[in-house]
Structure formats: C-alpha cells, structure tokens
Scaffold this motif. Structure first.
Motif, PDB file in Angstrom:
ATOM      1  N   TYR A  92       0.844  -1.207   0.000  1.00 51.73           N
ATOM      2  CA  TYR A  92       0.000   0.000   0.000  1.00 51.73           C
ATOM      3  C   TYR A  92       0.877   1.255   0.000  1.00 51.73           C
ATOM      4  CZ  TYR A  92      -3.991  -3.061   1.026  1.00 51.73           C
ATOM      5  OH  TYR A  92      -4.963  -4.017   0.960  1.00 51.73           O
ATOM      6  N   ARG A  95       2.271   1.879  -3.469  1.00 50.01           N
ATOM      7  CA  ARG A  95       1.237   2.400  -4.375  1.00 50.01           C
ATOM      8  C   ARG A  95       0.901   3.854  -4.044  1.00 50.01           C
ATOM      9  NH1 ARG A  95      -4.023  -0.996  -4.655  1.00 50.01           N
ATOM     10  NH2 ARG A  95      -4.486   0.108  -2.713  1.00 50.01           N
ATOM     11  N   ARG A 184     -13.543   4.671 -17.580  1.00 45.23           N
ATOM     12  CA  ARG A 184     -13.012   5.094 -16.283  1.00 45.23           C
ATOM     13  C   ARG A 184     -11.646   5.731 -16.453  1.00 45.23           C
ATOM     14  NH1 ARG A 184      -9.823   3.823 -11.720  1.00 45.23           N
ATOM     15  NH2 ARG A 184      -8.501   2.533 -13.041  1.00 45.23           N
ATOM     16  N   LYS A 194      -4.421   5.946  -7.321  1.00 46.10           N
ATOM     17  CA  LYS A 194      -5.627   5.987  -6.494  1.00 46.10           C
ATOM     18  C   LYS A 194      -5.878   7.451  -6.146  1.00 46.10           C
ATOM     19  CE  LYS A 194      -7.632   2.675  -3.324  1.00 46.10           C
ATOM     20  NZ  LYS A 194      -8.309   1.810  -4.305  1.00 46.10           N
ATOM     21  N   TYR A 199     -12.425   8.573  -9.133  1.00 44.71           N
ATOM     22  CA  TYR A 199     -13.705   8.209  -8.535  1.00 44.71           C
ATOM     23  C   TYR A 199     -14.799   9.154  -9.000  1.00 44.71           C
ATOM     24  CZ  TYR A 199     -11.850   4.461  -5.728  1.00 44.71           C
ATOM     25  OH  TYR A 199     -11.311   3.262  -5.345  1.00 44.71           O
ATOM     26  N   GLU A 230     -11.807  -3.247 -15.377  1.00 43.75           N
ATOM     27  CA  GLU A 230     -12.049  -3.402 -13.944  1.00 43.75           C
ATOM     28  C   GLU A 230     -13.551  -3.511 -13.700  1.00 43.75           C
ATOM     29  OE1 GLU A 230      -9.705  -1.687 -10.929  1.00 43.75           O
ATOM     30  OE2 GLU A 230      -8.596  -0.403 -12.315  1.00 43.75           O
ATOM     31  N   MET A 233     -14.927  -0.163  -8.770  1.00 42.69           N
ATOM     32  CA  MET A 233     -13.638   0.237  -8.217  1.00 42.69           C
ATOM     33  C   MET A 233     -12.927  -0.973  -7.632  1.00 42.69           C
ATOM     34  SD  MET A 233     -12.988   3.102  -9.147  1.00 42.69           S
ATOM     35  CE  MET A 233     -13.630   4.653  -9.720  1.00 42.69           C
ATOM     36  N   MET A 234     -13.076  -2.108  -8.336  1.00 45.16           N
ATOM     37  CA  MET A 234     -12.371  -3.330  -7.941  1.00 45.16           C
ATOM     38  C   MET A 234     -11.690  -3.893  -9.179  1.00 45.16           C
ATOM     39  SD  MET A 234     -15.114  -5.313  -5.524  1.00 45.16           S
ATOM     40  CE  MET A 234     -16.532  -5.046  -6.574  1.00 45.16           C
ATOM     41  N   ASN A 235     -10.680  -4.713  -8.975  1.00 40.36           N
ATOM     42  CA  ASN A 235     -10.114  -5.480 -10.092  1.00 40.36           C
ATOM     43  C   ASN A 235     -11.075  -6.615 -10.417  1.00 40.36           C
ATOM     44  OD1 ASN A 235      -7.219  -4.642  -8.486  1.00 40.36           O
ATOM     45  ND2 ASN A 235      -7.390  -4.224 -10.667  1.00 40.36           N
ATOM     46  N   LEU A 254      -5.691  -0.287 -11.965  1.00 39.77           N
ATOM     47  CA  LEU A 254      -5.080  -0.119 -10.658  1.00 39.77           C
ATOM     48  C   LEU A 254      -4.432  -1.426 -10.186  1.00 39.77           C
ATOM     49  CD1 LEU A 254      -5.505   2.324  -8.274  1.00 39.77           C
ATOM     50  CD2 LEU A 254      -5.957   0.155  -7.162  1.00 39.77           C
ATOM     51  N   GLY A 256      -4.059  -3.635  -7.771  1.00 34.86           N
ATOM     52  CA  GLY A 256      -4.717  -3.973  -6.503  1.00 34.86           C
ATOM     53  C   GLY A 256      -3.904  -4.944  -5.660  1.00 34.86           C
ATOM     54  N   VAL A 257      -3.873  -4.685  -4.359  1.00 32.61           N
ATOM     55  CA  VAL A 257      -3.174  -5.583  -3.440  1.00 32.61           C
ATOM     56  C   VAL A 257      -3.959  -6.896  -3.324  1.00 32.61           C
ATOM     57  CG1 VAL A 257      -2.322  -5.857  -1.074  1.00 32.61           C
ATOM     58  CG2 VAL A 257      -2.204  -3.620  -2.197  1.00 32.61           C
ATOM     59  N   THR A 258      -5.287  -6.801  -3.349  1.00 34.52           N
ATOM     60  CA  THR A 258      -6.113  -8.015  -3.273  1.00 34.52           C
ATOM     61  C   THR A 258      -5.919  -8.850  -4.534  1.00 34.52           C
ATOM     62  OG1 THR A 258      -7.688  -6.566  -2.170  1.00 34.52           O
ATOM     63  CG2 THR A 258      -8.408  -8.816  -2.601  1.00 34.52           C
ATOM     64  N   VAL A 298     -12.409  -7.906  -6.952  1.00 35.22           N
ATOM     65  CA  VAL A 298     -11.552  -8.042  -5.770  1.00 35.22           C
ATOM     66  C   VAL A 298     -10.993  -6.677  -5.356  1.00 35.22           C
ATOM     67  CG1 VAL A 298     -10.940 -10.429  -6.336  1.00 35.22           C
ATOM     68  CG2 VAL A 298      -9.438  -8.594  -7.092  1.00 35.22           C
ATOM     69  N   GLY A 299     -11.039  -6.417  -4.063  1.00 34.49           N
ATOM     70  CA  GLY A 299     -10.517  -5.159  -3.535  1.00 34.49           C
ATOM     71  C   GLY A 299     -10.500  -5.224  -2.010  1.00 34.49           C
ATOM     72  N   THR A 300      -9.777  -4.319  -1.396  1.00 25.92           N
ATOM     73  CA  THR A 300      -9.620  -4.344   0.055  1.00 25.92           C
ATOM     74  C   THR A 300     -10.951  -4.249   0.788  1.00 25.92           C
ATOM     75  OG1 THR A 300      -7.418  -3.406  -0.096  1.00 25.92           O
ATOM     76  CG2 THR A 300      -8.562  -3.094   1.984  1.00 25.92           C
TER      77      THR A 300
HETATM   78  C1  LIG Z   1      -8.495   0.524  -4.694  1.00 25.29           C
HETATM   79  C2  LIG Z   1      -8.890   0.031  -6.052  1.00 25.29           C
HETATM   80  C3  LIG Z   1      -8.857  -1.336  -6.380  1.00 25.29           C
HETATM   81  C4  LIG Z   1      -8.539  -2.422  -5.388  1.00 25.29           C
HETATM   82  O1  LIG Z   1      -7.250  -2.375  -4.888  1.00 25.29           O
HETATM   83  P1  LIG Z   1      -6.893  -3.072  -3.507  1.00 25.29           P
HETATM   84  O2  LIG Z   1      -5.480  -2.747  -3.276  1.00 25.29           O
HETATM   85  O3  LIG Z   1      -7.116  -4.537  -3.686  1.00 25.29           O
HETATM   86  O4  LIG Z   1      -7.819  -2.502  -2.488  1.00 25.29           O
HETATM   87  C5  LIG Z   1      -9.155  -1.698  -7.684  1.00 25.29           C
HETATM   88  N1  LIG Z   1      -9.488  -0.774  -8.609  1.00 25.29           N
HETATM   89  C6  LIG Z   1      -9.541   0.540  -8.329  1.00 25.29           C
HETATM   90  C7  LIG Z   1      -9.902   1.492  -9.389  1.00 25.29           C
HETATM   91  C8  LIG Z   1      -9.250   0.989  -7.037  1.00 25.29           C
HETATM   92  O5  LIG Z   1      -9.309   2.298  -6.760  1.00 25.29           O
END
Ligand SMILES: *Cc1c(COP(=O)(O)O)cnc(C)c1O
Length: 355
Positions: A92, A95, A184, A194, A199, A230, A233-235, A254, A256-258, A298-300
């Motif tokens: 994190y 990023r 997007r 990010k 957004y 994507e 706002m997730m992968n 993005l 993503g860590v997830t 997938v996302g945090t």
């Molecule tokens: C934050 C985010 C993600 C997910 O990233 P994580 O690190 O898994 O939380 C995916 N896509 C977008 C556009 C984001 O802003």
C-alpha cells in the motif's frame, strides 16, 4: 529524510466503550484519533496523533479546485491470539507513492507512513473488531492545502490517516453491465493512481447503470472499448477452463493488493493463472458456451465480490455462484491468514506487538 518522533495527544473522551462494533454500516464511524503530518518548505513536519476532528482549510485550498488528492484503503485485523496485524503495508505504501508521483505530490517515506499507521492503530487498538469479516479499515490520504486560486501544484499538503471499524462490505452478489459508452481511465491517464478524480469520473456512468438495475459497471478500455478492465472500483477476475484469468496491469488499471494476493493464492493452490487481455467478444462467447464458471471483483473493502449477472448490450447472462468456487475458497484462505489461523507463508501480516 529524517523523521522526528511523533507527538501523541489523546482524546479526552474516547467513545469506543459505548459502541457495538459488531453492527456497523461501512465507513461511517471514525475511531477516536487520527494521524496528521503537514508538508511545508519541502518537508513533512509536525507529525502526530490527535483526537479525530474536523479540518480547517481555506476555501482557496488547491485540493478543493484542481483535484490534487490521493488516498489508500487498507485493513488491520484482530488475530485469533489477540494480536493486531496490518495486511501488506509495504504494498500500500509503494502504491501511495506511485499515485503521489502521478498527481505531482510529495512522496511519503516508509518511516513516516509506518509510524503514523502503527501509532494510530496502537492508540485506537480497542477499535479493532474481532471475528471473520471484521477489521479496522484504514484510510491514509494526502491533500493539497496551499491557498491559491491560480492553477499550480501546491507547495503545502496534509498527510492524514483515519480509520473506522467495518464488517463485511457486500451482502449480495453483484449484477454488472459491460460499459461501452463511458470509460473510467485511458492509456497514459491516471487510471493506475488511487486519486480522487478517478472516482469522481466514475460516478455518473455508475449512477446510470444503477438506474437500469445494476450494481456496478464492467469498465472497458478507453481506446477500443473492447477489452475488460475493472469492475467498478475493484479489479476483475474470471475462472474458465480451470484457469484464473485477469487483465494485465497497465496505465489504466489499478495495481490492486487483493488482486496480487489472490493471484498468489491461486498459484499456491496449483491453479493456472493468466494475466492477459480479455475482449468483450471472448467474455460473451464464454458466457454463451458455459465455459466461464466464475466472475468476481476483488478489492480491500469487499475482498471478493461474486458477480451473478453480466449484461452485454441487451443480453443478460447468469453466472453461477457456488460454495466450493475458487473465489470463496480464496476469500476463506485470506481470512484465515488475517486471523493467523493458517501459516502466513508470504509474510503478508505485519504484526503489532501489543494485545
Ligand atoms: C483501490 C482500487 C482497487 C482495489 O485495490 P486493492 O489494493 O485490492 O484494495 C481496484 N481498482 C480501483 C480502481 C481501485 O481504486
């Protein structure tokens, strides 16, 4: 950069004792404290923990006008043995700095980031909930604060970390539509950062999709609107022919860590993974011939969000969501790692030595 020891000013009336942490809407209830550092004269200064409070900003503050804002979203967990762990803070942090660079904002050192993070989690340790699906959601962010209406990059910033206890994010499976009117992010743009502006740009197309009964859009690429990028706002990830397939990282996706964690878990489980372009055409073919067995975001925040319906133009396709699916297995494995119930073989947990 040398970082001075941070100051800690405790809240005179902490509210944690009055709260039932088991029953919370996402992201509404702040913990008692926050971390703040100010950037002036090319250095981060006056770093410290203070009681959670409102900010005072000039209406001329640059962040209010030209979008110089960047944020992160990460989590701390209460492990089964009572200790608190923060998940993959170095990912994190890296990023955050990539995003800051893209929006022309100053870097935050690892030392400052970790000092702010750990001190905040320590003073607000009683806010870290326990149990599967519960965590402390942590929001580090940086905003441009110089008071100037003229267009320029700011010379002053605030780096703030706030946190709130959360339970599971989505309770239902998602219905999504492949978006081919709006985009997007574009190649060469800010999609990999990010930043707040990404957004803002996504809200209107998402609002239109919601009016049609969808939860989110599946974004396509900015050039041809033909490749999946994507999910909201997730992968996005798919499973077909016993492979986990996801679009490759690029300037419009993005990191993503997830996403990274789930790709790693898939490899551990012996599932083949492919990071490659996925066309809307291929997706539709696989939905029609039934070879697609899983689709999920997938996302945090949500961790894994199963997708049960995908619309492409006028056609709506149903995707099965099964208890023994890879996505739900991966989600359980992640949860077991967070709670310290299985071996953390990639050393993802940063354990704080307090109970
Ligand atoms: C934050 C985010 C993600 C997910 O990233 P994580 O690190 O898994 O939380 C995916 N896509 C977008 C556009 C984001 O802003």
């Amino acid at each position: 950069m040398e970082t001075q020891p941070i100051t800690i000013q405790k809240s005179p009336k902490p509210g944690v004792k009055e709260r039932n942490l088991a029953d919370l809407p996402f992201g509404q209830l702040p913990t008692d404290h926050m971390f703040v550092a100010a950037y002036q004269a090319e250095a981060w200064e006056n770093a410290g923990i203070v009681p959670f409070k409102e900010l005072s900003l000039s209406p001329f503050a640059l962040c209010l006008h030209y979008g110089q804002t960047v944020f992160e979203g990460m989590k701390a967990y209460r492990m089964a043995d009572g200790y608190i762990s923060i998940f993959r803070p170095e990912k994190y942090h890296q990023r955050l700095n990539k995003s800051l660079q893209r929006i022309c904002m100053p870097q935050v050192s690892w030392e400052l980031f970790m000092e702010g993070l750990t001190q905040l989690v320590i003073v607000d340790q009683e806010w870290v909930p326990s149990g599967v699906g519960s965590s402390l959601y942590i929001r580090p962010f940086v905003i441009a604060t110089e008071a100037r209406l003229g267009v320029k990059t700011s010379d002053e910033y605030l780096f703030i970390i706030v946190a709130c206890p959360v339970n599971s994010f989505y309770s239902h499976n998602l219905k999504v539509k492949v978006e081919t009117t709006y985009i997007r992010a574009a190649e060469g743009g800010t999609g990999y950062a990010k930043c707040g502006g990404n957004y803002a740009a996504s809200f209107y197309p998402t609002h239109l999709a919601k009016e049609e009964g969808f939860d989110q859009v599946l974004w396509t690429d900015g050039r041809e609107k033909e490749y999946i990028e994507e999910s909201g706002m997730m992968n996005i990830m798919f499973v077909w022919e016993n492979r986990l397939v996801t679009p490759p990282l690029s300037s419009s996706i993005l990191d993503g860590v997830t996403r990274d964690s789930i790709l790693t878990l898939a490899k551990d489980l012996g599932l083949q993974t492919e990071e490659r372009k996925i066309s809307v055409h291929e997706l539709e073919e696989r939905l029609q011939n039934g070879s697609l067995t899983e689709a999920f975001g997938v996302g945090t925040a949500a961790v894994v969000a199963p997708i049960e319906q995908i619309a492409i133009r006028e056609k709506r396709y149903t995707v099965p969501v099964k208890e023994d699916s890879f996505m739900l297995t991966a989600k359980r494995l992640l949860s077991d790692i967070w709670l310290g119930l299985i071996e953390d073989k990639h050393t993802w947990n940063y354990v704080i030595s307090i109970k």
